[in-house]
Design a protein around this motif. Structure first.
Motif, PDB file in Angstrom:
ATOM      1  N   LYS A 160      71.386  -3.852   9.148  1.00  0.00           N
ATOM      2  CA  LYS A 160      71.916  -4.843  10.964  1.00  0.00           C
ATOM      3  C   LYS A 160      71.875  -3.625  12.368  1.00  0.00           C
ATOM      4  CE  LYS A 160      73.860  -8.087   7.654  1.00  0.00           C
ATOM      5  NZ  LYS A 160      75.427  -8.420   7.262  1.00  0.00           N
ATOM      6  N   LEU A 161      70.224  -3.237  12.115  1.00  0.00           N
ATOM      7  CA  LEU A 161      70.289  -2.404  13.540  1.00  0.00           C
ATOM      8  C   LEU A 161      70.630  -3.518  14.286  1.00  0.00           C
ATOM      9  CD1 LEU A 161      66.823  -0.719  12.268  1.00  0.00           C
ATOM     10  CD2 LEU A 161      69.626  -0.276  11.923  1.00  0.00           C
ATOM     11  N   ASP A 162      71.107  -2.512  15.749  1.00  0.00           N
ATOM     12  CA  ASP A 162      71.640  -2.693  16.793  1.00  0.00           C
ATOM     13  C   ASP A 162      70.043  -2.550  17.495  1.00  0.00           C
ATOM     14  OD1 ASP A 162      72.120  -0.012  17.662  1.00  0.00           O
ATOM     15  OD2 ASP A 162      74.357  -0.428  17.723  1.00  0.00           O
ATOM     16  N   GLY A 163      70.287  -2.699  18.904  1.00  0.00           N
ATOM     17  CA  GLY A 163      69.099  -2.627  19.849  1.00  0.00           C
ATOM     18  C   GLY A 163      69.031  -1.056  20.457  1.00  0.00           C
ATOM     19  N   GLN A 186      69.554   1.427  17.839  1.00  0.00           N
ATOM     20  CA  GLN A 186      68.890   1.377  16.173  1.00  0.00           C
ATOM     21  C   GLN A 186      67.142   1.731  16.405  1.00  0.00           C
ATOM     22  OE1 GLN A 186      71.971   0.222  13.896  1.00  0.00           O
ATOM     23  NE2 GLN A 186      73.086   1.664  13.980  1.00  0.00           N
ATOM     24  N   HIS A 187      66.942  -0.097  16.754  1.00  0.00           N
ATOM     25  CA  HIS A 187      65.487  -0.149  16.947  1.00  0.00           C
ATOM     26  C   HIS A 187      64.622   0.754  17.941  1.00  0.00           C
ATOM     27  CE1 HIS A 187      65.743  -3.641  13.821  1.00  0.00           C
ATOM     28  NE2 HIS A 187      66.412  -4.192  14.933  1.00  0.00           N
ATOM     29  N   ARG A 203      71.189   2.315   8.811  1.00  0.00           N
ATOM     30  CA  ARG A 203      72.297   1.318   8.341  1.00  0.00           C
ATOM     31  C   ARG A 203      71.327   0.743   6.676  1.00  0.00           C
ATOM     32  NH1 ARG A 203      75.599  -2.483  11.500  1.00  0.00           N
ATOM     33  NH2 ARG A 203      76.340  -3.345   9.301  1.00  0.00           N
TER      34      ARG A 203
END
Length: 230
Positions: A101-104, A106-107, A97
Motif C-alpha cells: 500500500k504505497l503512497d506517492g 514511495q511509488h 511496505r
C-alpha cells in the motif's frame, strides 16, 4: 560502526566466533573455505542465526536481540528472493511496505530505483520475463529503496557470468558510495574482493577473523586461505 563484541553465532550445531569492528561506509568481502561459516556470519548480523555469547552493535546501539525486520539492514540472497507472481515494481515495493500500500512518495522512490539500476520501462514485467542479470538488478533495487545503512550480500551474483558479475559488483560499489552504506559481501571469488572490497574478513576454523586490507591478505594469504585458494 558495526561491532561484534566477543560474539558467538550459532547455526544448528555449528558455532562461529567473531570479535571485531567495521567502520561505517566500508565495503568488505567475506571469504573462506566452503562450510567455514561465511553465511553464518552474515545471518548472525542479520538476525537469522542466534548470538549465544557477546553482542552485536550498530552505531553504538545493541541490536543483538532485535528481530531481522527491526535491524538497520538490507540483505540480498543468492536466489534474489523475487516473487514470481508479482511485477518488478511490486517486488521492489515490498522493500518499502510488505502490504504494497504505497503512497506517492514511495511509488516515486521505486521508479527512481528502477532507473538507477537500469530497469526503466520494465516495471510491469514478471521476474520470469527477465534475464538473470535483470533479476539481480531488480533485487538490488529492492535493497536500494529500503535505504538501510548496512547491506549484506550472500553471494547474490554467483550464478552470473564473469562479465555480468563484474558489472553488478561495480553497481553495488557505486550505490554504496552514493548512500554511504556499509557493505559485507560473501564471495568465493578473490577477484570479487579485489574489485570492490576495501578489506577482507577471513572465515576459517570456526572464527571470523578481524578485517585485513584486501591486497595485504590476498598477496600474503595465511595457511587456511592459501589451502582454499590452492
Amino acid at each position: 560502526m558495526l561491532t561484534l563484541d566477543d560474539a558467538v553465532v550459532a547455526n544448528g550445531t555449528f558455532s562461529l566466533a567473531a570479535n571485531f569492528s567495521i567502520p561505517e561506509g566500508s565495503i568488505l568481502a567475506v571469504i573462506g573455505p566452503s562450510g567455514a561459516g561465511k553465511s553464518t556470519l552474515i545471518s548472525g548480523i542479520a538476525g537469522f542465526c542466534a548470538v549465544t555469547k557477546g553482542c552485536i552493535t550498530w552505531a553504538g546501539n545493541d541490536i543483538t536481540a532485535l528481530s531481522p525486520g527491526h535491524r538497520p539492514i538490507s540483505m540480498l540472497f543468492q536466489d534474489n528472493n523475487l516473487f514470481p507472481h508479482l511485477t518488478v515494481a511490486q517486488n521492489i515495493g515490498l522493500g518499502m511496505r510488505p502490504d504494497l500500500k504505497l503512497d506517492g512518495v514511495q511509488h516515486r522512490r521505486g521508479a527512481e530505483a528502477l532507473v538507477r539500476v537500469g530497469l526503466e520501462g520494465l516495471a510491469e514485467r514478471k521476474p520470469g520475463a527477465l534475464s538473470g542479470g535483470q533479476q539481480s538488478r531488480a533485487a538490488l533495487a529492492r535493497v536500494l529503496v529500503q535505504n538501510e545503512p548496512l547491506i549484506l550480500l550472500d553471494e547474490p551474483f554467483a550464478a552470473l557470468g564473469p562479465a555480468l558479475r563484474v558489472e553488478m559488483l561495480n553497481l553495488v560499489a557505486a550505490l554504496a558510495k552514493e548512500s554511504g552504506a556499509t557493505v559485507l559481501m560473501v564471495s568465493h571469488a578473490p577477484s570479487d574482493a579485489r574489485q570492490i572490497a576495501d578489506q577482507i574478513i577471513l572465515v576459517a576454523d570456526g572464527v571470523a577473523h578481524p578485517p585485513v586490507a584486501t591486497a595485504e591478505l590476498l598477496d600474503n594469504p595465511p595457511a587456511a586461505l592459501r589451502d582454499y585458494l590452492g
